[in-house]
Write a protein that holds these residues in place. Structure first.
Motif, PDB file in Angstrom:
ATOM      1  N   GLU A   1       0.831  -1.206   0.000  1.00  0.00           N
ATOM      2  CA  GLU A   1       0.000   0.000   0.000  1.00  0.00           C
ATOM      3  C   GLU A   1       0.867   1.257   0.000  1.00  0.00           C
ATOM      4  O   GLU A   1       0.541   2.243  -0.658  1.00  0.00           O
ATOM      5  N   GLY A   2       1.961   1.213   0.768  1.00  0.00           N
ATOM      6  CA  GLY A   2       2.838   2.381   0.852  1.00  0.00           C
ATOM      7  C   GLY A   2       3.497   2.699  -0.478  1.00  0.00           C
ATOM      8  O   GLY A   2       3.766   3.855  -0.786  1.00  0.00           O
TER       9      GLY A   2
ATOM     10  N   GLY B   1       4.398   4.196  -6.213  1.00  0.00           N
ATOM     11  CA  GLY B   1       5.823   4.266  -6.538  1.00  0.00           C
ATOM     12  C   GLY B   1       6.658   4.932  -5.454  1.00  0.00           C
ATOM     13  O   GLY B   1       6.138   5.438  -4.460  1.00  0.00           O
ATOM     14  N   TRP B   2       7.981   4.883  -5.690  1.00  0.00           N
ATOM     15  CA  TRP B   2       8.915   5.391  -4.701  1.00  0.00           C
ATOM     16  C   TRP B   2       8.816   6.894  -4.534  1.00  0.00           C
ATOM     17  O   TRP B   2       9.077   7.418  -3.457  1.00  0.00           O
ATOM     18  N   GLY B   3       8.475   7.578  -5.611  1.00  0.00           N
ATOM     19  CA  GLY B   3       8.379   9.034  -5.555  1.00  0.00           C
ATOM     20  C   GLY B   3       7.352   9.462  -4.519  1.00  0.00           C
ATOM     21  O   GLY B   3       7.634  10.296  -3.647  1.00  0.00           O
TER      22      GLY B   3
ATOM     23  N   ALA C   1       5.968  11.433   1.023  1.00  0.00           N
ATOM     24  CA  ALA C   1       5.286  11.389   2.311  1.00  0.00           C
ATOM     25  C   ALA C   1       6.210  11.845   3.439  1.00  0.00           C
ATOM     26  O   ALA C   1       5.764  12.406   4.434  1.00  0.00           O
ATOM     27  N   PHE C   2       7.509  11.617   3.244  1.00  0.00           N
ATOM     28  CA  PHE C   2       8.464  11.992   4.292  1.00  0.00           C
ATOM     29  C   PHE C   2       8.959  13.424   4.140  1.00  0.00           C
ATOM     30  O   PHE C   2       9.642  13.941   5.012  1.00  0.00           O
ATOM     31  N   ALA C   3       8.640  14.028   3.009  1.00  0.00           N
ATOM     32  CA  ALA C   3       9.055  15.411   2.800  1.00  0.00           C
ATOM     33  C   ALA C   3       8.082  16.379   3.466  1.00  0.00           C
ATOM     34  O   ALA C   3       8.417  17.529   3.700  1.00  0.00           O
ATOM     35  N   ASP C   4       6.894  15.887   3.774  1.00  0.00           N
ATOM     36  CA  ASP C   4       5.880  16.724   4.414  1.00  0.00           C
ATOM     37  C   ASP C   4       6.384  17.238   5.763  1.00  0.00           C
ATOM     38  O   ASP C   4       6.870  16.467   6.587  1.00  0.00           O
ATOM     39  N   PRO C   5       6.297  18.550   5.992  1.00  0.00           N
ATOM     40  CA  PRO C   5       6.824  19.114   7.249  1.00  0.00           C
ATOM     41  C   PRO C   5       6.179  18.492   8.494  1.00  0.00           C
ATOM     42  O   PRO C   5       6.866  18.282   9.498  1.00  0.00           O
TER      43      PRO C   5
ATOM     44  N   PHE D   1      -4.118   7.484   1.849  1.00  0.00           N
ATOM     45  CA  PHE D   1      -3.670   6.132   2.174  1.00  0.00           C
ATOM     46  C   PHE D   1      -2.202   5.912   1.849  1.00  0.00           C
ATOM     47  O   PHE D   1      -1.477   5.276   2.610  1.00  0.00           O
ATOM     48  N   VAL D   2      -1.764   6.439   0.695  1.00  0.00           N
ATOM     49  CA  VAL D   2      -0.355   6.248   0.335  1.00  0.00           C
ATOM     50  C   VAL D   2       0.540   6.887   1.391  1.00  0.00           C
ATOM     51  O   VAL D   2       1.512   6.285   1.848  1.00  0.00           O
ATOM     52  N   GLY D   3       0.179   8.106   1.803  1.00  0.00           N
ATOM     53  CA  GLY D   3       0.966   8.786   2.825  1.00  0.00           C
ATOM     54  C   GLY D   3       0.961   8.009   4.131  1.00  0.00           C
ATOM     55  O   GLY D   3       2.013   7.794   4.746  1.00  0.00           O
ATOM     56  N   ALA D   4      -0.234   7.562   4.546  1.00  0.00           N
ATOM     57  CA  ALA D   4      -0.342   6.831   5.810  1.00  0.00           C
ATOM     58  C   ALA D   4       0.485   5.549   5.774  1.00  0.00           C
ATOM     59  O   ALA D   4       1.237   5.254   6.711  1.00  0.00           O
ATOM     60  N   PHE D   5       0.367   4.812   4.660  1.00  0.00           N
ATOM     61  CA  PHE D   5       1.093   3.540   4.593  1.00  0.00           C
ATOM     62  C   PHE D   5       2.583   3.740   4.373  1.00  0.00           C
ATOM     63  O   PHE D   5       3.387   2.903   4.783  1.00  0.00           O
ATOM     64  N   ALA D   6       2.950   4.857   3.724  1.00  0.00           N
ATOM     65  CA  ALA D   6       4.377   5.141   3.565  1.00  0.00           C
ATOM     66  C   ALA D   6       5.013   5.340   4.940  1.00  0.00           C
ATOM     67  O   ALA D   6       6.037   4.726   5.267  1.00  0.00           O
ATOM     68  N   ILE D   7       4.384   6.185   5.763  1.00  0.00           N
ATOM     69  CA  ILE D   7       4.915   6.427   7.110  1.00  0.00           C
ATOM     70  C   ILE D   7       4.827   5.132   7.930  1.00  0.00           C
ATOM     71  O   ILE D   7       5.739   4.787   8.681  1.00  0.00           O
ATOM     72  N   ALA D   8       3.707   4.406   7.763  1.00  0.00           N
ATOM     73  CA  ALA D   8       3.542   3.154   8.504  1.00  0.00           C
ATOM     74  C   ALA D   8       4.626   2.155   8.117  1.00  0.00           C
ATOM     75  O   ALA D   8       5.103   1.386   8.959  1.00  0.00           O
ATOM     76  N   SER D   9       5.040   2.168   6.836  1.00  0.00           N
ATOM     77  CA  SER D   9       6.059   1.207   6.418  1.00  0.00           C
ATOM     78  C   SER D   9       7.396   1.518   7.093  1.00  0.00           C
ATOM     79  O   SER D   9       8.191   0.612   7.352  1.00  0.00           O
TER      80      SER D   9
END
Lengths: 297, 286
Positions: free
Chosen positions: A55-56, A60-62, A67-71, A259-267
Motif C-alpha cells: 500500500e505504501g 511508486g517510490w516518488g 510522504a516523508f518530505a511533508d513538514p 492512504f499512500v501517505g499513511a502507509f508510507a509512514i507506517a512502512s
C-alpha cells in the motif's frame, strides 16, 4: 548447523530436536500440521506485513518519499525520536536501580515491589493515557496549579513523555531482575572484599555481566516507545506539527484518506519493527545464555 | 511473580530490615520507589480518586447505560473469542516450531513476535486495508457474504493478530523441555500415537496454554490501536470499551471515562492475580 555461516534470523535451537519416526507423527500428519501452522501465520502475520509495504508503494517510490518530505511528517518523526530519547534512558536508569535493589538486597515487600513494577503491562494503553489527563489535565488534580506556573503537561511534550514512560515502564526491569537474580551477588561481593567502590563494582563487574540483557530490554522498550499509539493518542491533543508522534501522524493521514501517505509512514514503522525483530533474534541466538529467557513475553 | 530467593550473608545487625552487603541500597531503592510512585502509583491513585466521585449509584447508572454495556460486552466478548482462537492455533504453532524441522522454521519462529514489535496503529490500518471490500482478503470474502472490516468480526481478527505471541511463547519453552523418555515409555507400553499426544503430551501444556490464553485475553480487553481502524466504531455495535473511554474524555466526561476505565482495570488486575495463582498451582503440580 549444516552451513558454517549463519544468518541472524536462522538461529540454531539445539533443544528442539526433530522427533524420529518410531514415536513421532507420520510424515503425512507432520506435513499437515506444519502446513496448517504456516498457513495460519501467513494469513495473520505475513499478509498484513506485506500489505503495509504494498500500500505504501502503490504509487511508486516518488510518492513514498514525498510522504516523508511533508513538514508535519518530519515534525512527527522528530517528536517520536525526542520522546524515545527521554523515556528509554529514564526507564533504563529505573530498571537498573530497581534490579539492583531487588536482587542484591532482601527487604520486606520485595515481592510486592516486583508485582507493582509489572503493573503498567496490565493497564490498557488508553487508560495509561487517561490517568495522566486526570492528574495533569485542565480539570485534573494538579493541572490547574501547574497551569498557573505556566507548565503545560497534557497536549504537550511532557504528557507524551510521561505516557510513554508509563507504558514502557517494566521492560528493562523485568529483563534485568531474572538475570541478576540468576547470576547472584557473588561476583560483586568478591569485588567488595577486594576493596572496590560501589561505582567500580557496578561498572566493572555488574555491567559487563548484564550488558546483553540490558540491550535486549532497551530494544523492546524502544520499539514500544516509538510505536505506542493508544496512550499518547489520549494525551497528545493531535496538534499537527507539535504533538503528533509518528503513529498519530499515520492515523491522521489515514483518516484523511491519504492512504499512500499513511502507509508510507507506517512502512517506516514496520521497518523499525523488523529491525527490532532481527536484533532481538540475533541477541537471543548469540547471547541466549545471558538473557532472561523465562521473562520473554 | 518471580520467585525471589536471596543471596547469602545478612552481615548487618539482625534488627535491620534490609539485608545485603553491597553498597547502594538507599540510592537504588529510593530511586525505584520515587520513580514507581511518580509514574505508576500516583496516576493510578488519581484514577481511584476520580472514580470515587462517581459513587456507587453513579457507577451502576453508568454500567446500565446501553452504550457502555455494549462496548464492554464487545471488548470482553471479542477478547474471549480471539484468545480461544489463539489458544488453539498458539499450541499448534508452538508444537510445530519445537517438534518439527522444516525449511524456514527459524524465520517463522522469529516472525511470531511480530505483533509485539509492530506498532498497533500500523497493524490496524493494514488489517483494515486487507479486509476492506477491495482488499486482498476482503475481496475474497465479499462474494461469500462475509464482512470482516467494519464489523465485530474485524475486532476479533485484530485481537487474534495482537494476542498471537502470548500462547506460543508461554507454551514453547515447556514443549522444548519435554523429556523424550516419557513419550517413548508411552509408546513401549502400547499407547497409540494419538493416545500419547492427547493423554501424555498435551495435558501438561494446559496450565501454560491457560496462562497464555489469559495474557492474550487481558491484552485484548484493553487493546485500542489495532481495532479502531478496522472496527467501524458504530456506537452500540462495533464500539469497543477503550474507544468509549477516549470519546468520553473528548466530551470532557472525565467521570464517565474513569468509570469504564475502572471496570477494565479491575478485570485486568483480577486476571493478573489469576495468572499468578495459575503459575503457583503449575509449579506445585508439575
Amino acid at each position: 548447523m549444516a552451513t558454517g555461516e549463519t544468518f541472524p534470523l536462522d538461529p540454531p535451537r539445539p533443544r528442539a530436536l526433530p522427533v524420529p519416526p518410531p514415536i513421532g507423527e507420520t510424515a503425512m500428519a507432520r506435513r499437515l500440521l506444519v502446513a496448517a501452522a504456516v498457513l495460519f501465520l501467513a494469513l495473520i502475520l505475513a499478509l498484513p506485513l506485506a500489505g503495509v509495504f504494498t500500500e505504501g508503494l502503490r504509487k511508486g517510490w516518488g510518492a513514498w518519499l514525498a510522504a516523508f518530505a511533508d513538514p508535519d511528517a518530519r515534525a512527527a518523526i522528530r517528536l517520536t525520536l525526542l520522546v524515545a530519547a527521554i523515556s528509554v534512558p529514564a526507564n533504563l536508569v529505573f530498571g537498573v536501580a530497581a534490579a539492583w535493589a531487588i536482587t542484591r538486597f532482601s527487604f520486606p515487600g520485595r515481592n510486592l515491589l516486583v508485582t507493582l513494577i509489572d503493573l503498567p503491562f496490565s493497564v490498557s494503553p488508553v487508560v495509561s493515557g487517561l490517568v495522566f489527563v486526570l492528574l495533569f489535565g485542565a480539570n485534573g488534580l494538579v493541572g490547574p496549579f501547574l497551569k498557573a506556573q505556566g507548565i503545560q503537561v497534557i497536549f504537550a511534550v511532557p504528557g507524551l513523555v510521561l505516557a510513554t514512560i508509563f507504558v514502557t515502564f517494566p521492560f528493562v526491569a523485568r529483563e534485568l531482575i531474572p538475570i541478576m537474580q540468576a547470576q547472584g551477588a557473588a561476583d560483586e561481593e568478591a569485588a567488595l572484599t577486594l576493596g572496590a567502590s560501589g561505582w567500580t563494582i557496578f561498572t566493572r563487574v555488574t555491567l559487563p555481566n548484564i550488558k546483553w540483557g540490558l540491550l535486549y530490554g532497551v530494544l523492546l522498550c524502544n520499539a514500544r516507545a516509538m510505536g505506542e499509539f493508544g496512550a499518547v493518542s489520549v494525551v497528545s491533543g493531535h496538534i499537527r506539527g507539535l504533538t503528533n508522534t509518528v503513529p498519530l501522524q499515520v492515523e491522521i493521514l489515514y483518516n484523511e484518506y491519504d492512504f499512500v501517505g499513511a502507509f508510507a509512514i507506517a512502512s517506516a514503522l514496520a521497518v523499525l519493527a523488523l529491525v527490532t525483530l532481527v536484533l532481538k533474534t540475533f541477541l537471543e541466538w548469540r547471547y541466549g545464555d545471558e538473557l532472561a529467557r523465562s521473562a520473554r513475553h | 511473580m518471580t520467585d525471589l530467593t536471596m543471596s547469602p550473608a545478612p552481615a548487618r545487625p539482625a534488627r535491620s530490615l534490609v539485608t545485603g552487603v553491597l553498597p547502594g541500597f538507599g540510592l537504588a531503592f529510593g530511586w525505584t520507589l520515587v520513580w514507581l510512585s511518580f509514574i505508576v502509583l500516583l496516576p493510578l491513585a488519581a484514577l481511584a480518586w476520580k472514580a470515587s466521585g462517581l459513587g456507587i449509584d453513579g457507577f451502576v447508572a453508568l454500567l446500565a447505560s446501553p452504550r457502555v454495556r455494549a462496548a464492554l460486552e464487545l471488548s470482553f466478548g471479542a477478547a474471549l473469542i480471539a484468545a480461544l482462537i489463539n489458544a488453539v492455533f498458539g499450541v499448534l504453532v508452538a508444537w510445530v516450531l519445537t517438534r518439527y524441522r522444516f525449511p524456514g522454521r527459524s524465520l517463522v519462529d522469529a516472525a511470531v513476535d511480530l505483533p509485539f514489535a509492530l506498532p498497533t496503529a500500523v497493524a490496524g490500518i493494514t488489517l483494515a486495508a486487507l479486509f476492506a471490500r477491495n482488499g486482498w482478503l476482503g475481496g475474497l470474502l465479499a462474494p461469500l457474504g462475509i464482512e470482516v472490516a467494519y464489523s465485530r468480526a474485524g475486532v476479533v481478527v485484530a485481537l487474534v493478530f495482537v494476542g498471537l505471541p502470548f500462547v506460543v511463547r508461554t507454551v514453547q519453552p515447556l514443549l522444548a523441555d519435554f523429556d523424550r523418555e516419557v513419550e517413548e515409555a508411552a509408546a513401549t507400553l502400547g499407547a497409540s500415537r494419538a493416545a500419547t499426544v492427547f493423554r501424555v503430551l498435551l495435558p501438561p501444556l494446559v496450565p501454560a496454554a491457560l496462562t497464555g490464553f489469559t495474557l492474550a485475553f487481558a491484552r485484548g480487553v484493553g487493546e485500542y490501536g489495532s481495532i479502531v481502524f478496522i472496527a467501524g466504531n458504530m456506537p452500540g455495535v462495533t464500539e469497543i470499551a477503550p474507544l468509549l473511554v477516549v470519546i468520553k474524555l473528548e466530551e470532557f466526561d472525565y467521570v464517565g471515562a474513569t468509570g469504564i476505565a475502572v471496570v477494565m482495570l479491575a478485570v485486568s488486575f483480577a486476571l493478573l492475580f489469576a495468572i499468578n495463582a495459575l503459575q503457583h498451582w503449575t509449579e506445585k503440580r508439575w
